[in-house]
Design a protein around this motif. Sequence first.
Motif, PDB file in Angstrom:
ATOM      1  N   THR A   1       1.364  -7.357  -0.414  1.00 39.15           N
ATOM      2  CA  THR A   1       2.450  -6.670   0.281  1.00 39.15           C
ATOM      3  C   THR A   1       3.738  -7.485   0.305  1.00 39.15           C
ATOM      4  OG1 THR A   1       1.601  -7.504   2.400  1.00 39.15           O
ATOM      5  CG2 THR A   1       0.910  -5.297   1.731  1.00 39.15           C
ATOM      6  N   GLY A   2       3.659  -8.732  -0.137  1.00 36.15           N
ATOM      7  CA  GLY A   2       4.879  -9.527  -0.270  1.00 36.15           C
ATOM      8  C   GLY A   2       5.657  -9.207  -1.525  1.00 36.15           C
ATOM      9  N   VAL A   3       5.108  -8.345  -2.373  1.00 36.83           N
ATOM     10  CA  VAL A   3       5.761  -7.960  -3.623  1.00 36.83           C
ATOM     11  C   VAL A   3       6.603  -6.712  -3.389  1.00 36.83           C
ATOM     12  CG1 VAL A   3       5.337  -7.095  -5.962  1.00 36.83           C
ATOM     13  CG2 VAL A   3       3.983  -8.990  -5.060  1.00 36.83           C
ATOM     14  N   ALA A   4       7.817  -6.710  -3.887  1.00 34.12           N
ATOM     15  CA  ALA A   4       8.701  -5.550  -3.747  1.00 34.12           C
ATOM     16  C   ALA A   4       8.032  -4.310  -4.334  1.00 34.12           C
ATOM     17  CB  ALA A   4      10.029  -5.811  -4.442  1.00 34.12           C
ATOM     18  N   GLY A   5       8.020  -3.242  -3.543  1.00 27.89           N
ATOM     19  CA  GLY A   5       7.430  -1.998  -4.016  1.00 27.89           C
ATOM     20  C   GLY A   5       6.049  -1.736  -3.463  1.00 27.89           C
ATOM     21  N   VAL A   6       5.375  -2.765  -2.925  1.00 30.44           N
ATOM     22  CA  VAL A   6       4.047  -2.577  -2.342  1.00 30.44           C
ATOM     23  C   VAL A   6       4.196  -2.468  -0.823  1.00 30.44           C
ATOM     24  CG1 VAL A   6       1.718  -3.483  -2.056  1.00 30.44           C
ATOM     25  CG2 VAL A   6       2.948  -3.860  -4.209  1.00 30.44           C
ATOM     26  N   GLU A   7       3.868  -1.321  -0.299  1.00 31.64           N
ATOM     27  CA  GLU A   7       4.052  -1.067   1.134  1.00 31.64           C
ATOM     28  C   GLU A   7       2.816  -1.428   1.940  1.00 31.64           C
ATOM     29  OE1 GLU A   7       4.597   3.082   3.079  1.00 31.64           O
ATOM     30  OE2 GLU A   7       6.621   2.352   2.606  1.00 31.64           O
ATOM     31  N   GLN A   8       1.621  -1.089   1.437  1.00 33.32           N
ATOM     32  CA  GLN A   8       0.371  -1.377   2.124  1.00 33.32           C
ATOM     33  C   GLN A   8      -0.690  -1.762   1.108  1.00 33.32           C
ATOM     34  OE1 GLN A   8       0.542   2.580   4.427  1.00 33.32           O
ATOM     35  NE2 GLN A   8      -0.742   1.288   5.698  1.00 33.32           N
TER      36      GLN A   8
ATOM     37  N   ALA B   1      -6.771  -1.210  -2.937  1.00 36.06           N
ATOM     38  CA  ALA B   1      -6.060   0.068  -2.897  1.00 36.06           C
ATOM     39  C   ALA B   1      -4.652  -0.220  -2.395  1.00 36.06           C
ATOM     40  CB  ALA B   1      -6.768   1.056  -1.980  1.00 36.06           C
ATOM     41  N   LEU B   2      -3.664   0.274  -3.110  1.00 41.77           N
ATOM     42  CA  LEU B   2      -2.263   0.003  -2.776  1.00 41.77           C
ATOM     43  C   LEU B   2      -1.529   1.292  -2.453  1.00 41.77           C
ATOM     44  CD1 LEU B   2      -1.230  -2.488  -5.635  1.00 41.77           C
ATOM     45  CD2 LEU B   2      -2.265  -3.024  -3.413  1.00 41.77           C
ATOM     46  N   VAL B   3      -0.632   1.207  -1.484  1.00 40.98           N
ATOM     47  CA  VAL B   3       0.335   2.269  -1.209  1.00 40.98           C
ATOM     48  C   VAL B   3       1.698   1.706  -1.585  1.00 40.98           C
ATOM     49  CG1 VAL B   3       1.411   3.734   0.536  1.00 40.98           C
ATOM     50  CG2 VAL B   3      -1.038   3.218   0.674  1.00 40.98           C
ATOM     51  N   LEU B   4       2.371   2.374  -2.500  1.00 40.36           N
ATOM     52  CA  LEU B   4       3.672   1.895  -2.965  1.00 40.36           C
ATOM     53  C   LEU B   4       4.790   2.591  -2.202  1.00 40.36           C
ATOM     54  CD1 LEU B   4       3.102   1.700  -6.829  1.00 40.36           C
ATOM     55  CD2 LEU B   4       2.493   0.058  -5.037  1.00 40.36           C
ATOM     56  N   GLY B   5       5.886   1.864  -1.996  1.00 41.52           N
ATOM     57  CA  GLY B   5       7.030   2.429  -1.303  1.00 41.52           C
ATOM     58  C   GLY B   5       7.766   3.430  -2.160  1.00 41.52           C
ATOM     59  N   PRO B   6       8.633   4.238  -1.543  1.00 43.65           N
ATOM     60  CA  PRO B   6       9.377   5.259  -2.294  1.00 43.65           C
ATOM     61  C   PRO B   6      10.355   4.622  -3.275  1.00 43.65           C
ATOM     62  CG  PRO B   6      10.205   5.082  -0.051  1.00 43.65           C
ATOM     63  CD  PRO B   6       8.980   4.237  -0.114  1.00 43.65           C
TER      64      PRO B   6
ATOM     65  N   ALA C   1      -1.901   7.255   0.630  1.00 44.85           N
ATOM     66  CA  ALA C   1      -2.102   6.706   1.977  1.00 44.85           C
ATOM     67  C   ALA C   1      -3.496   6.104   2.049  1.00 44.85           C
ATOM     68  CB  ALA C   1      -1.939   7.790   3.033  1.00 44.85           C
ATOM     69  N   LEU C   2      -3.642   5.070   2.860  1.00 42.84           N
ATOM     70  CA  LEU C   2      -4.952   4.477   3.067  1.00 42.84           C
ATOM     71  C   LEU C   2      -5.733   5.306   4.085  1.00 42.84           C
ATOM     72  CD1 LEU C   2      -4.019   0.682   3.344  1.00 42.84           C
ATOM     73  CD2 LEU C   2      -4.960   1.876   1.357  1.00 42.84           C
ATOM     74  N   PRO C   3      -7.022   5.508   3.863  1.00 41.44           N
ATOM     75  CA  PRO C   3      -7.821   6.256   4.851  1.00 41.44           C
ATOM     76  C   PRO C   3      -7.932   5.476   6.146  1.00 41.44           C
ATOM     77  CG  PRO C   3      -9.233   5.292   3.153  1.00 41.44           C
ATOM     78  CD  PRO C   3      -7.825   5.069   2.708  1.00 41.44           C
TER      79      PRO C   3
END
Length: 354
Positions: A268-275, A293-298, A333-335
Amino acid sequence: MADDGEATRAALDHAPAHAALVLGTSGSTSGTPRLVALTAEAVRASATATHAALGGPLGWLLTLPAGHVAGVMVAARAHLGGTPLTHATPGPFRPATFADDVARHRAALADAGVTRSATSLVPTQLRRVLADPRAREAAATFDVVLVGGAATPPALADEARAAGVRVVTTYGMTETSGGCVYDGVPLPGVRVRITGDGLVALAGPQLALGYLTPDGFEAFDGELVTADRGILVSTAGGTRLRVLGRADDVVVTGGVNVDPAQVEAALTGVAGVEQACVVGLPEPEWGAVVAAALVLGPAPARDTDAVVATAQESVRATLGGAWVPRRVVVVDALPLRGPGKVDRRAVRDLLTGR
């Protein structure tokens, strides 16, 4: 075999006479919630300690389910403090609705002559609030925003504070009448120690009586040894608890103990990775393989493969090759389970295609 309802009724038959409240845990890791028996004294002790830590009673906006301990404690604090309790609009949490609820809450405070207010959010709610300008502005009007129910990524807390939202991260559980450590500092009366196995042990007047089961009652006997790993860190402001993650979440791959919390922080410290949620999957040769499992930002022009590759390289550079997730999926989204904890069992199923 008895169904869940029959098992619950059988368990309730074993409740101690002085239990005032029975709540279920989220079951976020095992998938099996447990029933916790709390006394009125434990709930009162927790609420009173919160008032002491936050400078006295506040008016509260309830955004969390009233059937979970976090929601119960919001109501208890308002009741014991004699301050307004505003219930959020029923239905799924939405930033726009949150902003409207805050406006109603401010009006209720004015009518009651109360000047200080607070709310309690889970990290997922806070993330959505910060992404919405109107909701973010509304959140900044609170004197305190407690954030708990799941681990709060440091970057999320920093983003909130930079936006003027006065967040206080909390650690606790149903068994401790909700949050009992605020920003790493135990609430008044709470005792924290680290066991020889590196686990967090909690004690104090806020502690529940124990677990109810269909076969009987399991008492805590004055202390709860959690499944969370932690360390006590000396700082200029005193000793603080740092929770490192659950012991049963550690992934042993090729003889290396991989801490999911550290991998998630690197991702999550990488730009673009939200969760991120990191788990271990069975693998014949290595025993387990690290997966995420990754959630990426808009980002309309985002190159998903490039973000994933960068995230993996970040883990390699900061933690080492054995810690790199070998299997990665991108999800919307993460469950979640309960009030906002990531459902790691569901993530494992997702990563294995079940």
